[in-house]
Design a protein around this motif. Structure first.
Motif, PDB file in Angstrom:
ATOM      1  N   LEU A  47       0.817  -1.195  -0.133  1.00  0.00           N
ATOM      2  CA  LEU A  47       0.041  -0.141   0.125  1.00  0.00           C
ATOM      3  C   LEU A  47       0.844   1.273   0.048  1.00  0.00           C
ATOM      4  O   LEU A  47       0.359   2.366   0.027  1.00  0.00           O
ATOM      5  N   MET A  48       2.057   0.989  -0.149  1.00  0.00           N
ATOM      6  CA  MET A  48       2.957   2.315  -0.056  1.00  0.00           C
ATOM      7  C   MET A  48       2.528   3.345  -1.230  1.00  0.00           C
ATOM      8  O   MET A  48       2.987   4.331  -0.952  1.00  0.00           O
ATOM      9  N   PRO A  49       2.468   2.701  -2.537  1.00  0.00           N
ATOM     10  CA  PRO A  49       1.940   3.826  -3.574  1.00  0.00           C
ATOM     11  C   PRO A  49       0.945   4.513  -3.184  1.00  0.00           C
ATOM     12  O   PRO A  49       0.895   5.698  -3.826  1.00  0.00           O
ATOM     13  N   LEU A  50       0.108   3.864  -2.299  1.00  0.00           N
ATOM     14  CA  LEU A  50      -1.037   4.717  -1.953  1.00  0.00           C
ATOM     15  C   LEU A  50      -0.572   6.030  -1.297  1.00  0.00           C
ATOM     16  O   LEU A  50      -1.091   7.156  -1.525  1.00  0.00           O
ATOM     17  N   PHE A  51       0.332   5.873  -0.216  1.00  0.00           N
ATOM     18  CA  PHE A  51       0.673   6.938   0.469  1.00  0.00           C
ATOM     19  C   PHE A  51       1.700   7.809  -0.440  1.00  0.00           C
ATOM     20  O   PHE A  51       1.446   9.211  -0.107  1.00  0.00           O
ATOM     21  N   VAL A  52       2.329   7.271  -1.303  1.00  0.00           N
ATOM     22  CA  VAL A  52       3.203   8.211  -2.196  1.00  0.00           C
ATOM     23  C   VAL A  52       2.373   9.196  -3.092  1.00  0.00           C
ATOM     24  O   VAL A  52       2.619  10.478  -3.138  1.00  0.00           O
ATOM     25  N   GLN A  53       1.381   8.477  -3.556  1.00  0.00           N
ATOM     26  CA  GLN A  53       0.520   9.444  -4.497  1.00  0.00           C
ATOM     27  C   GLN A  53      -0.203  10.193  -3.722  1.00  0.00           C
ATOM     28  O   GLN A  53      -0.712  11.409  -4.246  1.00  0.00           O
ATOM     29  N   ALA A  54      -0.888  10.011  -2.607  1.00  0.00           N
ATOM     30  CA  ALA A  54      -1.613  10.831  -1.937  1.00  0.00           C
ATOM     31  C   ALA A  54      -0.712  12.254  -1.498  1.00  0.00           C
ATOM     32  O   ALA A  54      -1.210  13.131  -1.340  1.00  0.00           O
ATOM     33  N   LYS A  55       0.443  11.837  -0.738  1.00  0.00           N
ATOM     34  CA  LYS A  55       1.186  13.151  -0.578  1.00  0.00           C
ATOM     35  C   LYS A  55       1.324  13.825  -1.918  1.00  0.00           C
ATOM     36  O   LYS A  55       1.375  15.152  -1.747  1.00  0.00           O
ATOM     37  N   GLU A  56       1.718  13.492  -3.056  1.00  0.00           N
ATOM     38  CA  GLU A  56       1.909  14.156  -4.262  1.00  0.00           C
ATOM     39  C   GLU A  56       0.507  15.043  -4.495  1.00  0.00           C
ATOM     40  O   GLU A  56       0.677  16.028  -5.194  1.00  0.00           O
ATOM     41  N   ARG A  57      -0.599  14.362  -4.470  1.00  0.00           N
ATOM     42  CA  ARG A  57      -1.945  14.979  -4.584  1.00  0.00           C
ATOM     43  C   ARG A  57      -2.448  15.825  -3.756  1.00  0.00           C
ATOM     44  O   ARG A  57      -3.277  16.491  -3.945  1.00  0.00           O
ATOM     45  N   GLY A  58      -1.546  15.859  -2.536  1.00  0.00           N
ATOM     46  CA  GLY A  58      -2.092  16.749  -1.294  1.00  0.00           C
ATOM     47  C   GLY A  58      -3.444  16.178  -0.798  1.00  0.00           C
ATOM     48  O   GLY A  58      -4.139  16.975  -0.146  1.00  0.00           O
ATOM     49  N   VAL A  59      -3.638  14.958  -0.711  1.00  0.00           N
ATOM     50  CA  VAL A  59      -4.506  14.282   0.027  1.00  0.00           C
ATOM     51  C   VAL A  59      -4.157  13.673   1.330  1.00  0.00           C
ATOM     52  O   VAL A  59      -3.510  12.656   1.430  1.00  0.00           O
ATOM     53  N   PRO A  60      -4.436  14.299   2.531  1.00  0.00           N
ATOM     54  CA  PRO A  60      -4.219  13.733   3.656  1.00  0.00           C
ATOM     55  C   PRO A  60      -4.486  12.352   3.862  1.00  0.00           C
ATOM     56  O   PRO A  60      -5.774  12.016   3.578  1.00  0.00           O
ATOM     57  N   VAL A  61      -3.902  11.366   4.849  1.00  0.00           N
ATOM     58  CA  VAL A  61      -4.220  10.197   4.979  1.00  0.00           C
ATOM     59  C   VAL A  61      -4.162   9.928   6.585  1.00  0.00           C
ATOM     60  O   VAL A  61      -3.267  10.327   7.076  1.00  0.00           O
ATOM     61  N   VAL A  62      -5.409   9.632   7.126  1.00  0.00           N
ATOM     62  CA  VAL A  62      -5.308   9.644   8.638  1.00  0.00           C
ATOM     63  C   VAL A  62      -5.476   8.024   8.964  1.00  0.00           C
ATOM     64  O   VAL A  62      -6.557   7.281   8.327  1.00  0.00           O
ATOM     65  N   VAL A  63      -4.730   7.574   9.694  1.00  0.00           N
ATOM     66  CA  VAL A  63      -4.673   5.996  10.082  1.00  0.00           C
ATOM     67  C   VAL A  63      -5.077   5.873  11.268  1.00  0.00           C
ATOM     68  O   VAL A  63      -4.572   6.419  12.346  1.00  0.00           O
ATOM     69  N   VAL A  64      -6.190   4.863  11.283  1.00  0.00           N
ATOM     70  CA  VAL A  64      -6.769   4.568  12.675  1.00  0.00           C
ATOM     71  C   VAL A  64      -6.766   2.990  12.711  1.00  0.00           C
ATOM     72  O   VAL A  64      -6.354   2.383  11.739  1.00  0.00           O
ATOM     73  N   SER A  65      -7.127   2.481  13.865  1.00  0.00           N
ATOM     74  CA  SER A  65      -7.153   1.011  14.261  1.00  0.00           C
ATOM     75  C   SER A  65      -8.368   0.282  13.821  1.00  0.00           C
ATOM     76  O   SER A  65      -9.431   0.810  14.111  1.00  0.00           O
ATOM     77  N   GLN A  66      -8.185  -0.906  13.144  1.00  0.00           N
ATOM     78  CA  GLN A  66      -9.415  -1.877  13.226  1.00  0.00           C
ATOM     79  C   GLN A  66      -9.866  -2.246  14.625  1.00  0.00           C
ATOM     80  O   GLN A  66     -10.854  -2.800  14.724  1.00  0.00           O
ATOM     81  N   ALA A  67      -8.835  -2.311  15.629  1.00  0.00           N
ATOM     82  CA  ALA A  67      -8.991  -2.689  16.804  1.00  0.00           C
ATOM     83  C   ALA A  67      -9.979  -1.858  17.781  1.00  0.00           C
ATOM     84  O   ALA A  67      -9.662  -0.708  17.606  1.00  0.00           O
ATOM     85  N   HIS A  68     -10.854  -2.594  18.436  1.00  0.00           N
ATOM     86  CA  HIS A  68     -11.431  -1.383  19.146  1.00  0.00           C
ATOM     87  C   HIS A  68     -10.857  -0.719  20.361  1.00  0.00           C
ATOM     88  O   HIS A  68     -11.085   0.350  20.795  1.00  0.00           O
ATOM     89  N   ARG A  69      -9.832  -1.495  21.046  1.00  0.00           N
ATOM     90  CA  ARG A  69      -9.251  -0.820  22.056  1.00  0.00           C
ATOM     91  C   ARG A  69      -7.887  -0.556  21.837  1.00  0.00           C
ATOM     92  O   ARG A  69      -7.239  -1.102  21.112  1.00  0.00           O
TER      93      ARG A  69
END
Length: 353
Positions: free
Chosen positions: A247-269
């Motif tokens: 999924l690294m190309p997703l982060f690279v291209q998001a940065k190039e396009r100025g699209v912020p990516v917020v990462v959260v967890s699937q775990a509830h706790r």
């Protein structure tokens, strides 16, 4: 008597029908007065109809209208109860907590698993508890369900067919309504009551799963302004290039396009720590924003607001996401938000009768 605004938006609580026919919106106020007459012994209640929708129809545009309506009304009341369907209840509670800063009175959202008109409905007790919480509870946006009061932006729906449908995994309950009703003080006001109604809904939520083809989210990037990524555990996701699903190309291209990516967890706790594993550290290098222990619904709505108020400053947007606005996240290893006093707190006990 205290004045309480009861704003009806729809949901199962106000529906009619049921097995074998489908549930449908119905005349709520007439049923309310017939089924829960004692509700009006707790407060002077003003009934207002905002909408009569299944909560799956709730959209950001309706959140904006709801927040604006409540902002205009709340100065005249001692508390407010918003009746709402359970499916999107956590999203709406998160939205109102970000849009209505430092409310002058409690704003309590509630709903039910069965309609008010049914014999075994949980709606009656939820309504009584919600009105009591609107009179005696903390001055913030909360969810009252199954005799518990939760911080709205910390809550998840976890059950479909049981009455204890909600949990708040990373934040203690703000109230317990049994024989006695016990409430915590909640958040302290940090200024005047203000409305922040702007949202940019051009956001996409992506859940990482084994077998996810990176080409799919890459095709979405030109069409979104922001992305919430539900990663594994502490913020993990595939990055091995030899397997073809990095999924690294997703982060690279998001940065190039100025699209912020917020990462959260699937775990509830607990929450994400992007510095812990290789993939998280690699995403940080590409500008990923760690969402700490925010719920996915809170992170999604907060990103919508961040994009509306900080559209041209990635640094300001990242600071906004990672700074508690309404108690929605913990900072570092803290288990209590900065807005809550760290000194021992006195608990208020109110007899439920």
């Amino acid at each position: 008597m205290p004045r309480v605004l009861l704003l009806h938006t729809g949901g199962t609580l106000g529906m009619a029908g049921g097995r074998p026919s489908a549930l449908r919106p119905a005349a709520f106020f007439k049923t309310l007065k017939a089924r829960v007459p004692e509700l009006f012994q707790l407060a002077d209640i003003e009934l207002q109809l905002f909408s009569n929708l299944d909560s799956s129809e709730m959209q950001p545009e309706l959140w904006q209208r709801m927040a604006t309506h409540l902002h205009h009304q709340l100065q005249d009341f001692d508390g407010a109860v918003v009746t709402h369907g359970t499916d999107t209840l956590a999203y709406t509670a998160s939205a109102l907590s970000f849009m209505l800063r430092n409310p002058p009175c409690p704003i309590v959202l509630t709903g039910s698993q069965r309609p008010l008109g049914e014999v075994r409905s949980d709606a009656r007790l939820n309504l009584i508890d919600a009105v009591l919480s609107a009179v005696k509870g903390p001055r913030e946006v909360t969810i009252c369900f199954d005799s518990h009061l939760y911080r709205g932006n910390r809550t998840r729906k976890v059950k479909v067919s049981e009455y204890d449908a909600f949990e708040s995994p990373n934040c203690p309950v703000l109230g317990t309504l049994g024989v006695d009703a016990t409430f915590e003080p909640g958040l302290r006001a940090r200024g005047p009551f203000k409305l922040y109604e702007k949202l940019d809904p051009r956001v996409f939520m992506l859940k990482v799963y084994p077998g996810l083809d990176p080409a799919l989210p890459l095709q979405l990037l030109p069409h979104v302004r922001g992305l919430v990524l539900e990663a594994y555990g502490a913020g993990n996701f595939p990055i091995a290039p030899e397997l073809g699903r990095s999924l690294m190309p997703l982060f690279v291209q998001a940065k190039e396009r100025g699209v912020p990516v917020v990462v959260v967890s699937q775990a509830h706790r607990n929450g994400v720590d992007l510095s812990l594993y290789e993939s998280g550290a690699a995403s940080l290098a590409q500008g990923a924003i760690g969402g700490a222990d925010m719920t996915p619904s809170a992170a999604l709505v907060k990103l919508m607001q961040a994009l509306a108020y900080h559209p041209r400053s990635p640094e300001a947007l990242a600071r906004f996401i990672q700074t508690p606005v309404a108690g929605e996240l913990s900072v570092g290893r803290r288990t209590v938000e900065p807005e809550v006093p760290s000194r021992p707190r006195k608990t208020r006990r109110i007899h439920a009768g």
